[in-house]
Enzyme design. Structure first.
Site, PDB file in Angstrom:
ATOM      1  N   LEU A 282      44.237  51.783  48.828  1.00  0.00           N
ATOM      2  CA  LEU A 282      45.536  52.403  48.577  1.00  0.00           C
ATOM      3  C   LEU A 282      45.633  53.701  49.366  1.00  0.00           C
ATOM      4  O   LEU A 282      44.631  54.400  49.556  1.00  0.00           O
ATOM      5  CB  LEU A 282      45.686  52.670  47.081  1.00  0.00           C
ATOM      6  CG  LEU A 282      45.710  51.392  46.224  1.00  0.00           C
ATOM      7  CD1 LEU A 282      45.451  51.722  44.765  1.00  0.00           C
ATOM      8  CD2 LEU A 282      47.049  50.666  46.395  1.00  0.00           C
TER       9      LEU A 282
ATOM     10  N   ASP B  23      35.903  53.607  44.583  1.00  0.00           N
ATOM     11  CA  ASP B  23      35.050  53.492  43.394  1.00  0.00           C
ATOM     12  C   ASP B  23      34.489  54.838  42.935  1.00  0.00           C
ATOM     13  O   ASP B  23      33.345  54.945  42.502  1.00  0.00           O
ATOM     14  CB  ASP B  23      33.916  52.464  43.624  1.00  0.00           C
ATOM     15  CG  ASP B  23      34.468  51.078  43.908  1.00  0.00           C
ATOM     16  OD1 ASP B  23      35.513  50.725  43.340  1.00  0.00           O
ATOM     17  OD2 ASP B  23      33.868  50.349  44.715  1.00  0.00           O
TER      18      ASP B  23
ATOM     19  N   GLU C 294      38.349  58.325  47.297  1.00  0.00           N
ATOM     20  CA  GLU C 294      37.159  57.636  47.802  1.00  0.00           C
ATOM     21  C   GLU C 294      36.914  56.389  46.953  1.00  0.00           C
ATOM     22  O   GLU C 294      37.013  56.454  45.712  1.00  0.00           O
ATOM     23  CB  GLU C 294      35.959  58.585  47.713  1.00  0.00           C
ATOM     24  CG  GLU C 294      34.985  58.424  48.846  1.00  0.00           C
ATOM     25  CD  GLU C 294      33.926  59.502  48.784  1.00  0.00           C
ATOM     26  OE1 GLU C 294      32.746  59.160  48.786  1.00  0.00           O
ATOM     27  OE2 GLU C 294      34.309  60.688  48.703  1.00  0.00           O
TER      28      GLU C 294
ATOM     29  N   GLU D 275      31.215  39.191  31.854  1.00  0.00           N
ATOM     30  CA  GLU D 275      31.425  39.155  30.393  1.00  0.00           C
ATOM     31  C   GLU D 275      31.540  40.570  29.839  1.00  0.00           C
ATOM     32  O   GLU D 275      32.352  40.840  28.955  1.00  0.00           O
ATOM     33  CB  GLU D 275      30.244  38.454  29.712  1.00  0.00           C
ATOM     34  CG  GLU D 275      30.373  36.957  29.697  1.00  0.00           C
ATOM     35  CD  GLU D 275      29.232  36.327  28.905  1.00  0.00           C
ATOM     36  OE1 GLU D 275      28.838  36.880  27.855  1.00  0.00           O
ATOM     37  OE2 GLU D 275      28.730  35.287  29.372  1.00  0.00           O
ATOM     38  N   ALA D 276      30.704  41.454  30.355  1.00  0.00           N
ATOM     39  CA  ALA D 276      30.768  42.855  29.911  1.00  0.00           C
ATOM     40  C   ALA D 276      32.090  43.495  30.348  1.00  0.00           C
ATOM     41  O   ALA D 276      32.684  44.296  29.616  1.00  0.00           O
ATOM     42  CB  ALA D 276      29.580  43.635  30.470  1.00  0.00           C
ATOM     43  N   GLU D 277      32.566  43.134  31.542  1.00  0.00           N
ATOM     44  CA  GLU D 277      33.850  43.672  32.017  1.00  0.00           C
ATOM     45  C   GLU D 277      34.975  43.337  31.054  1.00  0.00           C
ATOM     46  O   GLU D 277      35.864  44.150  30.792  1.00  0.00           O
ATOM     47  CB  GLU D 277      34.178  43.105  33.406  1.00  0.00           C
ATOM     48  CG  GLU D 277      33.230  43.545  34.499  1.00  0.00           C
ATOM     49  CD  GLU D 277      33.673  43.042  35.867  1.00  0.00           C
ATOM     50  OE1 GLU D 277      34.859  43.141  36.201  1.00  0.00           O
ATOM     51  OE2 GLU D 277      32.808  42.534  36.608  1.00  0.00           O
TER      52      GLU D 277
ATOM     53  N   MET E  73      42.053  44.094  45.917  1.00  0.00           N
ATOM     54  CA  MET E  73      41.155  44.226  47.066  1.00  0.00           C
ATOM     55  C   MET E  73      41.771  44.959  48.253  1.00  0.00           C
ATOM     56  O   MET E  73      41.315  44.808  49.377  1.00  0.00           O
ATOM     57  CB  MET E  73      40.670  42.837  47.507  1.00  0.00           C
ATOM     58  CG  MET E  73      39.898  42.084  46.440  1.00  0.00           C
ATOM     59  SD  MET E  73      38.491  43.009  45.793  1.00  0.00           S
ATOM     60  CE  MET E  73      37.361  42.834  47.164  1.00  0.00           C
ATOM     61  N   ARG E  74      42.811  45.749  48.028  1.00  0.00           N
ATOM     62  CA  ARG E  74      43.388  46.545  49.121  1.00  0.00           C
ATOM     63  C   ARG E  74      43.094  48.012  48.880  1.00  0.00           C
ATOM     64  O   ARG E  74      43.132  48.478  47.733  1.00  0.00           O
ATOM     65  CB  ARG E  74      44.918  46.379  49.190  1.00  0.00           C
ATOM     66  CG  ARG E  74      45.401  44.986  49.360  1.00  0.00           C
ATOM     67  CD  ARG E  74      44.956  44.352  50.653  1.00  0.00           C
ATOM     68  NE  ARG E  74      45.477  45.025  51.832  1.00  0.00           N
ATOM     69  CZ  ARG E  74      45.105  44.755  53.075  1.00  0.00           C
ATOM     70  NH1 ARG E  74      44.174  43.842  53.291  1.00  0.00           N
ATOM     71  NH2 ARG E  74      45.632  45.389  54.099  1.00  0.00           N
TER      72      ARG E  74
ATOM     73  N   HIS F  62      35.003  48.396  38.178  1.00  0.00           N
ATOM     74  CA  HIS F  62      34.083  48.059  39.264  1.00  0.00           C
ATOM     75  C   HIS F  62      32.819  47.471  38.643  1.00  0.00           C
ATOM     76  O   HIS F  62      32.303  48.005  37.653  1.00  0.00           O
ATOM     77  CB  HIS F  62      33.743  49.310  40.085  1.00  0.00           C
ATOM     78  CG  HIS F  62      32.788  49.014  41.197  1.00  0.00           C
ATOM     79  ND1 HIS F  62      33.175  48.334  42.338  1.00  0.00           N
ATOM     80  CD2 HIS F  62      31.463  49.257  41.325  1.00  0.00           C
ATOM     81  CE1 HIS F  62      32.122  48.178  43.122  1.00  0.00           C
ATOM     82  NE2 HIS F  62      31.077  48.736  42.536  1.00  0.00           N
TER      83      HIS F  62
HETATM   84  C1  GRF Z   1      35.656  41.948  38.949  1.00  0.00           C
HETATM   85  O1  GRF Z   1      34.270  41.799  39.037  1.00  0.00           O
HETATM   86  C2  GRF Z   1      36.048  43.388  39.083  1.00  0.00           C
HETATM   87  O2  GRF Z   1      35.121  44.276  38.513  1.00  0.00           O
HETATM   88  C3  GRF Z   1      36.083  43.587  40.573  1.00  0.00           C
HETATM   89  O3  GRF Z   1      36.632  42.396  41.069  1.00  0.00           O
HETATM   90  C4  GRF Z   1      36.365  41.327  40.160  1.00  0.00           C
HETATM   91  C5  GRF Z   1      37.680  40.742  39.797  1.00  0.00           C
HETATM   92  O4  GRF Z   1      37.540  39.606  38.963  1.00  0.00           O
HETATM   93  N1  GRF Z   1      36.802  44.790  40.925  1.00  0.00           N
HETATM   94  P1  GRF Z   1      38.822  39.023  38.249  1.00  0.00           P
HETATM   95  O5  GRF Z   1      39.862  38.742  39.333  1.00  0.00           O
HETATM   96  O6  GRF Z   1      39.304  40.022  37.250  1.00  0.00           O
HETATM   97  O7  GRF Z   1      38.356  37.745  37.596  1.00  0.00           O
END
Ligand code: GRF
Length: 217
Positions: free
Chosen positions: A95, A147, A145, A174-176, A92-93, A111
């Site tokens: 860069l 995402d 920029e 789940e898809a991630e 969440m930083r 993302h």
């Molecule tokens: C995920 O939704 C990811 O796509 C987003 O931040 C969330 C991180 O979740 N960038 P986790 O820490 O991997 O559980």
């Protein structure tokens, strides 16, 4: 195939880190996660790495006066671990441009939207208020920029009646957990190259049938 040395940057829960660890287990992906870094000392996600015997580091951004020094501390840890590919997983930083340039085409991110729609924060709430019928996630190479960058893999999930940002986030997550290990495998196997600002992926495309939502069945 020699295992690609991977570093993972997280800030929180680390479920995508866990999915990458699981994906690499047993040699299913020719990659080895050699370091997991969190900028947040309280990130529960580092436990996934510890349990798997993966070295962890905390580089607490609050302890560095400016972003350049924070980035330099991370770069030093990544270099020392021999990291060749960097995976951002809920990091969440922002860069610095120098850091992004150093890792150009060697740093990927996940993302939780179908980019270029809904970059940035509150993505699920914005998708719901836009009334889209599909949501999903994107794994992409990182550019300056937020995402943006060449897209490697996307996964789509339907938006369902009554969805809240939380229920949609859970479905997308789940898809991630399928998309990120797949993207890492494709990169580690050398099946992704960049032409212009497109990632060309040597893998079978999805079936051409349309996915309808809603359906009339
Ligand atoms: C995920 O939704 C990811 O796509 C987003 O931040 C969330 C991180 O979740 N960038 P986790 O820490 O991997 O559980």
């Amino acid at each position: 195939m020699a295992a690609l040395k991977v570093g993972v940057l997280i800030s929180g829960r680390g479920s995508n880190l866990r999915a990458l660890i699981d994906g690499c287990a047993g040699g299913a992906i020719p990659a080895e996660i050699v370091l997991a870094i969190s900028n947040n000392p309280d990130a529960a996600g580092l436990d996934h790495a510890r349990r798997a015997g993966i070295p962890t580091r905390t580089v607490d951004h609050r302890r560095y006066g400016d972003r350049a020094r924070f980035d330099a501390a991370m770069s030093e840890a990544l270099r020392a671990a021999g990291v060749e590919l960097l995976c951002l997983a809920g990091f969440m930083r922002l860069l610095s441009p120098g850091f992004v340039a150093t890792w150009k085409n060697r740093m990927i991110n996940i993302h939780p939207s179908l980019l270029p729609a809904f970059p940035g924060l509150d993505t699920h709430a914005r998708a719901l208020s836009a009334g889209v019928r599909f949501a999903g996630c994107t794994v992409h190479f990182v550019r300056n920029e937020t995402d943006t960058g060449p897209i490697i893999v996307q996964a789509a999930v339907p938006v369902l009646p009554g969805d809240t940002p939380e229920s949609l986030a859970a479905r997308v997550l789940e898809a991630e957990h399928r998309a990120y290990p797949l993207a890492l495998r494709l990169v580690a196997e050398g099946r992704v190259r960049i032409e212009g600002e497109h990632a060309i992926v040597d893998a079978p495309a999805a079936a051409a049938a349309a996915h309808l939502n809603p359906t009339d069945e």
